[in-house]
Design an enzyme around this catalytic site. Structure first.
Site, PDB file in Angstrom:
ATOM      1  N   LYS A 138      -1.349  -9.308   3.183  1.00 51.07           N
ATOM      2  CA  LYS A 138      -0.300  -8.961   4.168  1.00 51.07           C
ATOM      3  C   LYS A 138      -1.249  -7.718   5.069  1.00 51.07           C
ATOM      4  CE  LYS A 138       3.410  -5.980   3.737  1.00 51.07           C
ATOM      5  NZ  LYS A 138       2.912  -4.879   4.472  1.00 51.07           N
TER       6      LYS A 138
ATOM      7  N   GLU B   1      -0.997  -5.575   8.924  1.00 51.12           N
ATOM      8  CA  GLU B   1      -0.144  -4.917   9.927  1.00 51.12           C
ATOM      9  C   GLU B   1      -0.879  -4.962  11.310  1.00 51.12           C
ATOM     10  OE1 GLU B   1       0.528  -0.645   8.838  1.00 51.12           O
ATOM     11  OE2 GLU B   1       1.008  -1.378   6.626  1.00 51.12           O
TER      12      GLU B   1
ATOM     13  N   ASP C 130      -1.091  -6.243  -0.039  1.00 45.76           N
ATOM     14  CA  ASP C 130      -1.459  -5.618   1.320  1.00 45.76           C
ATOM     15  C   ASP C 130      -2.982  -5.195   1.173  1.00 45.76           C
ATOM     16  OD1 ASP C 130       0.623  -4.988   2.903  1.00 45.76           O
ATOM     17  OD2 ASP C 130       1.364  -3.055   1.876  1.00 45.76           O
TER      18      ASP C 130
ATOM     19  N   GLU D 284       9.686  -4.273   9.960  1.00 40.71           N
ATOM     20  CA  GLU D 284       9.957  -2.738   9.512  1.00 40.71           C
ATOM     21  C   GLU D 284      10.596  -1.959  10.469  1.00 40.71           C
ATOM     22  OE1 GLU D 284       7.222  -0.924   6.909  1.00 40.71           O
ATOM     23  OE2 GLU D 284       8.393   0.624   6.854  1.00 40.71           O
TER      24      GLU D 284
ATOM     25  N   ASP E 126       0.782  -1.111   0.144  1.00 38.60           N
ATOM     26  CA  ASP E 126       0.058  -0.058   0.018  1.00 38.60           C
ATOM     27  C   ASP E 126       0.970   1.145  -0.102  1.00 38.60           C
ATOM     28  OD1 ASP E 126       0.789  -0.090   2.600  1.00 38.60           O
ATOM     29  OD2 ASP E 126      -1.185  -0.088   3.392  1.00 38.60           O
ATOM     30  N   SER E 127       2.117   1.055   0.139  1.00 37.58           N
ATOM     31  CA  SER E 127       3.277   2.224  -0.381  1.00 37.58           C
ATOM     32  C   SER E 127       2.657   2.836  -1.444  1.00 37.58           C
ATOM     33  CB  SER E 127       4.631   1.621  -0.028  1.00 37.58           C
ATOM     34  OG  SER E 127       4.885   0.557  -0.941  1.00 37.58           O
TER      35      SER E 127
HETATM   36  O1  KIV Z   1       3.624  -1.141   1.439  1.00 42.31           O
HETATM   37  C1  KIV Z   1       4.906  -1.648   1.375  1.00 42.31           C
HETATM   38  O2  KIV Z   1       5.672  -1.513   0.376  1.00 42.31           O
HETATM   39  C2  KIV Z   1       5.163  -2.232   2.426  1.00 42.31           C
HETATM   40  C3  KIV Z   1       6.913  -2.550   2.575  1.00 42.31           C
HETATM   41  C4  KIV Z   1       7.341  -1.018   2.899  1.00 42.31           C
HETATM   42  C5  KIV Z   1       7.183  -3.670   3.780  1.00 42.31           C
HETATM   43  O3  KIV Z   1       4.505  -2.784   3.406  1.00 42.31           O
END
Ligand code: KIV
Length: 263
Positions: free
Chosen positions: A112, A114, A84, A181, A45-46
């Site tokens: 994924k 968090e 994510d 992280e 989600d980056s």
């Molecule tokens: O969203 C993302 O790119 C991430 C990585 C920085 C691990 O979660």
């Protein structure tokens, strides 16, 4: 490259072989990363920061994640893809199941999320229903407002022990991978040694089982390059060359180096 599954990644950990992970948000970069032999692609989600221009990952929606996950999966045929679940898409186990189903149907092989102990039940429900899960501990960007900024985690009294316990609980609940992280190097090493599942570090020191970087960071084109990243494009001259150099450096242990770590 042969088709990568969760079993491939578990075998790499058992054999003590490190593996590279990179973010991908579209089909071209997915194809190039796979051509570079990178086993795992993360539709992070980056993408909110580096593709959509937001100042955090919080505005990223399920529609954004499904759109980019489908594009990555069209560009990659062999790599293992993780996507994510965005902010508030797994606030309840029911939401997690509905939203994970949408990402799986877009083509990802794993989702994924968090957080630690509070997610154990959700992780168990997802994995029992056939959705592989990657945990994410340490600096979890969706909680940036709770942390008061993008700060290294696990440094305070008892925080490292709590993170290790969270990691154990996620593994017991069925998580197949864990992203760690921005934590001190010693904590990254300890959690990686104690868990049976592969631990993927980003700013988590030199001893994790795998490494992940945001692709813009490894190409040196992000607005701000974090301490834990390295510009592989400068030394390679092409995007494919940079991805290959990153993969080789993770495998032979020359990236990350101690100066990319937090103490
Ligand atoms: O969203 C993302 O790119 C991430 C990585 C920085 C691990 O979660």
């Amino acid at each position: 490259m042969k088709t990568i599954t969760i079993n491939t990644l578990s075998e790499l950990k058992r054999g003590g072989e490190k593996f590279p992970v990179v973010t991908a948000y579209d089909s071209t970069f997915a194809r190039l990363a796979e051509q570079a032999g990178i086993e795992v692609l993360l539709v992070g989600d980056s993408l909110g920061n580096v593709m959509l221009g937001y100042s955090s990952t919080i505005p990223v929606s399920m529609a954004d994640m499904v759109h980019h996950t489908a594009a990555v999966c069209r560009g990659s045929t062999k790599a293992f893809v993780i996507a994510d679940l965005p902010f508030m898409a797994y606030a309840t186990a029911e939401q997690a199941m509905t939203n994970a189903a949408a990402l799986m149907q877009a083509g990802t092989q794993m989702v994924k999320l968090e957080g630690g102990a509070w997610l154990a039940e959700t992780v168990a429900m997802l994995t029992e229903r056939g959705v592989p899960v990657c945990g994410h501990l340490g600096l979890t960007p969706q909680s940036v407002n709770k942390f008061g900024g993008y700060r290294v985690q696990g440094r305070g009294p008892g925080e490292g022990e709590r993170m290790l316990e969270d990691a154990r609980l996620l593994q017991e609940a069925g998580a197949g991978l864990l992203v760690l992280e921005c934590v001190p190097r010693e904590l990254g090493a300890r959690i990686s040694a104690e868990l049976a599942i592969p631990v993927i570090g980003i700013g988590a020191g030199t001893e994790t089982d795998a490494q992940v970087l945001v692709v813009q960071d490894l190409l040196g084109i992000s607005a701000r390059i974090p301490k834990f990243a390295q510009d592989f494009l400068a030394e390679s001259g092409s995007i494919l060359g940079a991805l290959r150099a990153y993969a080789a450096a993770v495998r032979d242990g020359s990236f990350p180096r101690p100066e990319h770590s937090f103490n």
